[in-house]
Scaffold this motif. Sequence first.
Motif, PDB file in Angstrom:
ATOM      1  N   GLY A  80      -2.297   3.267  -5.987  1.00  0.00           N
ATOM      2  CA  GLY A  80      -1.815   3.003  -7.337  1.00  0.00           C
ATOM      3  C   GLY A  80      -2.611   1.897  -8.004  1.00  0.00           C
ATOM      4  N   LYS A  81      -2.044   1.326  -9.078  1.00  0.00           N
ATOM      5  CA  LYS A  81      -2.762   0.273  -9.797  1.00  0.00           C
ATOM      6  C   LYS A  81      -2.753  -1.018  -8.992  1.00  0.00           C
ATOM      7  CE  LYS A  81       1.139  -1.389 -12.574  1.00  0.00           C
ATOM      8  NZ  LYS A  81       1.620  -1.642 -13.950  1.00  0.00           N
ATOM      9  N   LYS A  82      -3.704  -1.913  -9.317  1.00  0.00           N
ATOM     10  CA  LYS A  82      -3.892  -3.118  -8.519  1.00  0.00           C
ATOM     11  C   LYS A  82      -3.144  -4.336  -9.059  1.00  0.00           C
ATOM     12  CE  LYS A  82      -8.458  -2.111  -6.579  1.00  0.00           C
ATOM     13  NZ  LYS A  82      -9.839  -2.602  -6.422  1.00  0.00           N
ATOM     14  N   ILE A  83      -2.944  -4.424 -10.358  1.00  0.00           N
ATOM     15  CA  ILE A  83      -2.419  -5.655 -10.957  1.00  0.00           C
ATOM     16  C   ILE A  83      -1.032  -5.392 -11.545  1.00  0.00           C
ATOM     17  CG2 ILE A  83      -2.809  -7.464 -12.665  1.00  0.00           C
ATOM     18  CD1 ILE A  83      -5.781  -6.903 -12.471  1.00  0.00           C
ATOM     19  N   TYR A  84      -0.063  -6.248 -11.172  1.00  0.00           N
ATOM     20  CA  TYR A  84       1.304  -6.186 -11.676  1.00  0.00           C
ATOM     21  C   TYR A  84       1.676  -7.557 -12.232  1.00  0.00           C
ATOM     22  CZ  TYR A  84       1.745  -1.778  -9.107  1.00  0.00           C
ATOM     23  OH  TYR A  84       1.577  -0.496  -8.651  1.00  0.00           O
ATOM     24  N   ASN A  85       2.781  -7.611 -12.959  1.00  0.00           N
ATOM     25  CA  ASN A  85       3.265  -8.888 -13.471  1.00  0.00           C
ATOM     26  C   ASN A  85       4.777  -8.981 -13.279  1.00  0.00           C
ATOM     27  OD1 ASN A  85       4.415  -7.343 -15.593  1.00  0.00           O
ATOM     28  ND2 ASN A  85       2.505  -7.515 -16.768  1.00  0.00           N
ATOM     29  N   SER A  86       5.381 -10.041 -13.835  1.00  0.00           N
ATOM     30  CA  SER A  86       6.810 -10.265 -13.603  1.00  0.00           C
ATOM     31  C   SER A  86       7.684  -9.237 -14.305  1.00  0.00           C
ATOM     32  CB  SER A  86       7.195 -11.670 -14.089  1.00  0.00           C
ATOM     33  OG  SER A  86       6.889 -11.812 -15.464  1.00  0.00           O
ATOM     34  N   GLU A  87       7.162  -8.561 -15.346  1.00  0.00           N
ATOM     35  CA  GLU A  87       7.962  -7.577 -16.075  1.00  0.00           C
ATOM     36  C   GLU A  87       8.071  -6.255 -15.317  1.00  0.00           C
ATOM     37  OE1 GLU A  87       6.240  -7.214 -19.889  1.00  0.00           O
ATOM     38  OE2 GLU A  87       6.822  -9.226 -20.542  1.00  0.00           O
ATOM     39  N   SER A  88       7.016  -5.857 -14.597  1.00  0.00           N
ATOM     40  CA  SER A  88       7.083  -4.641 -13.769  1.00  0.00           C
ATOM     41  C   SER A  88       7.402  -5.077 -12.347  1.00  0.00           C
ATOM     42  CB  SER A  88       5.737  -3.903 -13.830  1.00  0.00           C
ATOM     43  OG  SER A  88       4.665  -4.764 -13.518  1.00  0.00           O
ATOM     44  N   ASP A  89       8.648  -4.852 -11.926  1.00  0.00           N
ATOM     45  CA  ASP A  89       9.150  -5.515 -10.723  1.00  0.00           C
ATOM     46  C   ASP A  89       9.208  -4.629  -9.491  1.00  0.00           C
ATOM     47  OD1 ASP A  89      11.111  -3.867 -11.554  1.00  0.00           O
ATOM     48  OD2 ASP A  89      12.690  -5.372 -11.649  1.00  0.00           O
ATOM     49  N   THR A  90       8.406  -3.579  -9.397  1.00  0.00           N
ATOM     50  CA  THR A  90       8.403  -2.762  -8.192  1.00  0.00           C
ATOM     51  C   THR A  90       7.085  -1.995  -8.076  1.00  0.00           C
ATOM     52  OG1 THR A  90       9.575  -1.012  -6.985  1.00  0.00           O
ATOM     53  CG2 THR A  90       9.468  -0.796  -9.359  1.00  0.00           C
ATOM     54  N   LEU A  91       6.656  -1.764  -6.824  1.00  0.00           N
ATOM     55  CA  LEU A  91       5.510  -0.900  -6.544  1.00  0.00           C
ATOM     56  C   LEU A  91       5.796  -0.165  -5.243  1.00  0.00           C
ATOM     57  CD1 LEU A  91       3.410  -2.038  -4.085  1.00  0.00           C
ATOM     58  CD2 LEU A  91       3.063  -3.810  -5.793  1.00  0.00           C
ATOM     59  N   SER A  92       5.224   1.005  -5.078  1.00  0.00           N
ATOM     60  CA  SER A  92       5.482   1.774  -3.868  1.00  0.00           C
ATOM     61  C   SER A  92       4.356   2.769  -3.628  1.00  0.00           C
ATOM     62  CB  SER A  92       6.824   2.523  -3.972  1.00  0.00           C
ATOM     63  OG  SER A  92       6.789   3.448  -5.048  1.00  0.00           O
ATOM     64  N   ALA A  97      -3.136   7.085   5.471  1.00  0.00           N
ATOM     65  CA  ALA A  97      -3.842   7.677   6.612  1.00  0.00           C
ATOM     66  C   ALA A  97      -4.350   6.556   7.510  1.00  0.00           C
ATOM     67  CB  ALA A  97      -4.989   8.551   6.112  1.00  0.00           C
ATOM     68  N   LYS A  98      -4.891   6.918   8.663  1.00  0.00           N
ATOM     69  CA  LYS A  98      -5.390   5.896   9.577  1.00  0.00           C
ATOM     70  C   LYS A  98      -6.575   5.170   8.939  1.00  0.00           C
ATOM     71  CE  LYS A  98      -8.866   8.568  12.117  1.00  0.00           C
ATOM     72  NZ  LYS A  98      -9.389   8.866  13.448  1.00  0.00           N
ATOM     73  N   SER A  99      -6.752   3.913   9.322  1.00  0.00           N
ATOM     74  CA  SER A  99      -7.856   3.065   8.860  1.00  0.00           C
ATOM     75  C   SER A  99      -7.962   3.043   7.340  1.00  0.00           C
ATOM     76  CB  SER A  99      -9.185   3.541   9.467  1.00  0.00           C
ATOM     77  OG  SER A  99      -9.129   3.524  10.869  1.00  0.00           O
ATOM     78  N   SER A 100      -6.807   2.874   6.673  1.00  0.00           N
ATOM     79  CA  SER A 100      -6.777   2.781   5.215  1.00  0.00           C
ATOM     80  C   SER A 100      -6.362   1.377   4.803  1.00  0.00           C
ATOM     81  CB  SER A 100      -5.800   3.798   4.633  1.00  0.00           C
ATOM     82  OG  SER A 100      -6.194   5.105   4.952  1.00  0.00           O
ATOM     83  N   LEU A 101      -6.700   1.027   3.574  1.00  0.00           N
ATOM     84  CA  LEU A 101      -6.409  -0.324   3.098  1.00  0.00           C
ATOM     85  C   LEU A 101      -5.986  -0.258   1.634  1.00  0.00           C
ATOM     86  CD1 LEU A 101      -8.308  -3.569   3.758  1.00  0.00           C
ATOM     87  CD2 LEU A 101      -8.013  -2.860   1.405  1.00  0.00           C
ATOM     88  N   CYS A 102      -4.879  -0.957   1.289  1.00  0.00           N
ATOM     89  CA  CYS A 102      -4.417  -1.110  -0.088  1.00  0.00           C
ATOM     90  C   CYS A 102      -4.213  -2.592  -0.373  1.00  0.00           C
ATOM     91  CB  CYS A 102      -3.085  -0.386  -0.307  1.00  0.00           C
ATOM     92  SG  CYS A 102      -3.212   1.416  -0.374  1.00  0.00           S
ATOM     93  N   PHE A 103      -4.473  -2.993  -1.589  1.00  0.00           N
ATOM     94  CA  PHE A 103      -4.164  -4.377  -1.966  1.00  0.00           C
ATOM     95  C   PHE A 103      -3.755  -4.411  -3.428  1.00  0.00           C
ATOM     96  CE2 PHE A 103      -8.720  -3.809  -2.487  1.00  0.00           C
ATOM     97  CZ  PHE A 103      -8.989  -4.353  -3.733  1.00  0.00           C
ATOM     98  N   TRP A 104      -2.871  -5.384  -3.751  1.00  0.00           N
ATOM     99  CA  TRP A 104      -2.311  -5.522  -5.102  1.00  0.00           C
ATOM    100  C   TRP A 104      -2.229  -7.002  -5.473  1.00  0.00           C
ATOM    101  CZ3 TRP A 104       0.323  -3.036  -1.105  1.00  0.00           C
ATOM    102  CH2 TRP A 104       0.306  -1.637  -1.125  1.00  0.00           C
ATOM    103  N   TYR A 105      -2.344  -7.273  -6.751  1.00  0.00           N
ATOM    104  CA  TYR A 105      -2.139  -8.606  -7.302  1.00  0.00           C
ATOM    105  C   TYR A 105      -0.841  -8.588  -8.114  1.00  0.00           C
ATOM    106  CZ  TYR A 105      -7.111  -9.356  -6.291  1.00  0.00           C
ATOM    107  OH  TYR A 105      -8.329  -9.463  -5.670  1.00  0.00           O
TER     108      TYR A 105
END
Length: 357
Positions: A80-92, A97-105
């Motif tokens: 999904g998207k990488k950047i969130y703020n205090s107004e959008s209060d959830t991500l999922s 899959a194996k050897s995968s990486l996700c990161f969010w701000y």
Amino acid sequence: MFWFLYLFNITTADYCSDSCIPCRVEQIVFIKNTCDNSICLSKDYCNNNCYTCLLDSGVKSQCDLITYTSRECTTSSVCGKKIYNSESDTLSIKNLAKSSLCFWYIDLTGSSDNHIDLEFEFSGLERGTLLIESYNLASGMSLSNAKSIENRVTGDDNKSSYSMRLENTNMLLLIYYSGNSNKNYSGLKIVWGDNSGGNSNILGKALTITALCLVSIFCMGCCGVLCRRLYKSARNTSRVYDQVVANYQRRSRNYEALPENSIISDADIQRFFPKQLFKEALLEVGEKVCCICFEEFNAELYVRKLPCKHVFHSKCIEDWFVGRMVNPKCPLCKNNPFNPEPEHPVPERASIIDVPK
């Protein structure tokens, strides 16, 4: 035999060493081994995944590629998207899959609070590793110049959900990466808020709205009761006022006399003998008709009763008195109705006029 093993180790090391690629998410360095597509957090010494290219291994020949500038890690569309703020209060995300990486701000620099409550929920038992990097950024400061506090959530305890409060935090870096097992890894849902967790925050808002509604209903009820009491009080005051006026008018007929040489007006007539709807009880001296117009009385007409107890139509007696000088006379008994002392005796109820035989 010894030489065979030595040559095998060198061949394997060279092969895997050429395949190791470092990448960076802010200050955190990962190593990807394209031999088996595995991802390793460099400071974890994951020998089973990254065979030779360990950042802190101490063997320079195994870490030559690490000395070059690390490139930025990339994430797949499932993150999904990488950047969130205090107004959008959830991500999922559903799963990895194996050897995968996700990161969010999560950027909370615009929030008024300096803490944040987090809730994590995993959808399965096979979970990767979740890294939480919390920052307290001053105005204009970038993440590369800020010192972070790291928290880690793994799947070792088999818990499906976690709660966490981070103080002095206005920026979060969340990293979720899977292992090298040939299977799908659990999905992840993260909920946050300025003052409380997502569910608690919603509950707090609902309770606040409910309380406001109850207070509003109570205030409306109090206003209704107050208005009803004021209405009753106004009605009672009006009745008392009308009674006082009537008593005053009645008393004024008993002791006030119209001044001499004055002209009679409508107000004088109303003050001395006010008009009222006709009733049989008003006839005390036997008359059945108005002796001015000689028409019978009926309940739909207004009449005036003089102090001498004679009754006339309201309009008839007004025309008789209004505009005349003082010393007016009753059309029947010749008494002055504006003077409390009668000049002639009042005839009895037997008849209007005594006719001699």
